[in-house]
Design a protein around this motif. Sequence first.
Motif, short mmCIF file in Angstrom:
data_model
loop_
_atom_site.label_atom_id
_atom_site.label_comp_id
_atom_site.label_asym_id
_atom_site.label_seq_id
_atom_site.Cartn_x
_atom_site.Cartn_y
_atom_site.Cartn_z
N ASP A 60 -13.93 -4.59 -32.39
CA ASP A 60 -13.21 -4.76 -33.65
C ASP A 60 -11.78 -5.22 -33.40
N THR A 61 -11.19 -5.80 -34.46
CA THR A 61 -9.78 -6.18 -34.44
C THR A 61 -9.06 -5.38 -35.52
N ALA A 62 -7.76 -5.36 -35.47
CA ALA A 62 -6.98 -4.64 -36.48
C ALA A 62 -7.23 -5.25 -37.86
N VAL A 63 -7.27 -6.57 -37.96
CA VAL A 63 -7.52 -7.23 -39.24
C VAL A 63 -8.86 -6.80 -39.80
N LEU A 64 -9.89 -6.81 -38.97
CA LEU A 64 -11.24 -6.45 -39.41
C LEU A 64 -11.30 -5.01 -39.90
N LYS A 65 -10.72 -4.09 -39.16
CA LYS A 65 -10.71 -2.68 -39.57
C LYS A 65 -10.02 -2.50 -40.92
N VAL A 90 -6.13 -17.79 -38.34
CA VAL A 90 -7.14 -17.41 -39.33
C VAL A 90 -8.53 -17.71 -38.79
N ALA A 91 -8.71 -18.88 -38.18
CA ALA A 91 -10.01 -19.25 -37.61
C ALA A 91 -10.42 -18.27 -36.52
N LEU A 92 -9.47 -17.86 -35.71
CA LEU A 92 -9.76 -16.92 -34.62
C LEU A 92 -10.13 -15.55 -35.17
N GLY A 99 -18.89 -12.78 -38.33
CA GLY A 99 -19.51 -12.84 -39.64
C GLY A 99 -19.17 -11.70 -40.58
N ARG A 100 -18.41 -10.72 -40.14
CA ARG A 100 -18.06 -9.58 -41.01
C ARG A 100 -16.91 -9.94 -41.96
N ILE A 101 -16.17 -10.99 -41.65
CA ILE A 101 -15.16 -11.52 -42.56
C ILE A 101 -15.65 -12.90 -42.99
N THR A 102 -15.77 -13.10 -44.29
CA THR A 102 -16.26 -14.38 -44.79
C THR A 102 -15.16 -15.44 -44.66
N PRO A 103 -15.54 -16.73 -44.68
CA PRO A 103 -14.51 -17.77 -44.64
C PRO A 103 -13.49 -17.64 -45.78
N ARG A 104 -13.95 -17.24 -46.96
CA ARG A 104 -13.05 -17.05 -48.10
C ARG A 104 -12.05 -15.91 -47.84
N GLN A 105 -12.53 -14.80 -47.29
CA GLN A 105 -11.64 -13.69 -46.95
C GLN A 105 -10.64 -14.10 -45.87
N ALA A 106 -11.12 -14.85 -44.89
CA ALA A 106 -10.24 -15.30 -43.80
C ALA A 106 -9.14 -16.20 -44.34
#
Length: 160
Positions: A60-65, A90-92, A99-106
């Motif tokens: 996991d990453t901090a952003v994802l959490k 953002v792409a990274l 896939g847990r963060i959608t392109p729209r969320q990113a």
Amino acid sequence: MKADIEDRKGSYMRMVFSGATEAHLLAKEISVGIILTPSRPFPTAWEDRRILPGPPISNDTAVLKLVEAGVNVGIGVQDAWAARNTRFDVALVAAESRGRITPRQAHALASTNLEKLLGVWPADEEHGDLVVYDGGSATDLSSKVVAVISQQRNHVELLF
């Protein structure tokens, strides 16, 4: 603390933390906005030892959490020159989420989320600028901006 102050004063308080590389430790308790600066923290000092490093060291990453905990998260930059690389950050973030963060969320991490956190107009999709890319989306390394349509400035800019 924020809730206590709001209860005592009887008013709403907007609070945003910038930096906050260890915010993932309190993700479920956070009721304020977070601007992660940088989006991929690096432990440059002893105080930064509890960062969430992301792949390949952690899943996991901090952003994802923070996103999964429902926190309003934005991606910030430490220096003005680094803003031009934000779309790659953002792409990274999106790629590391698997896939847990959608392109729209990113995309929102560097656009609408920041507008909401900082109280900047427009913070809605109807009045924002439209950026047109050739060769993919904003997060594709091969894409290039070819036009900007700004309703606020009442202007269309073509960049060939």
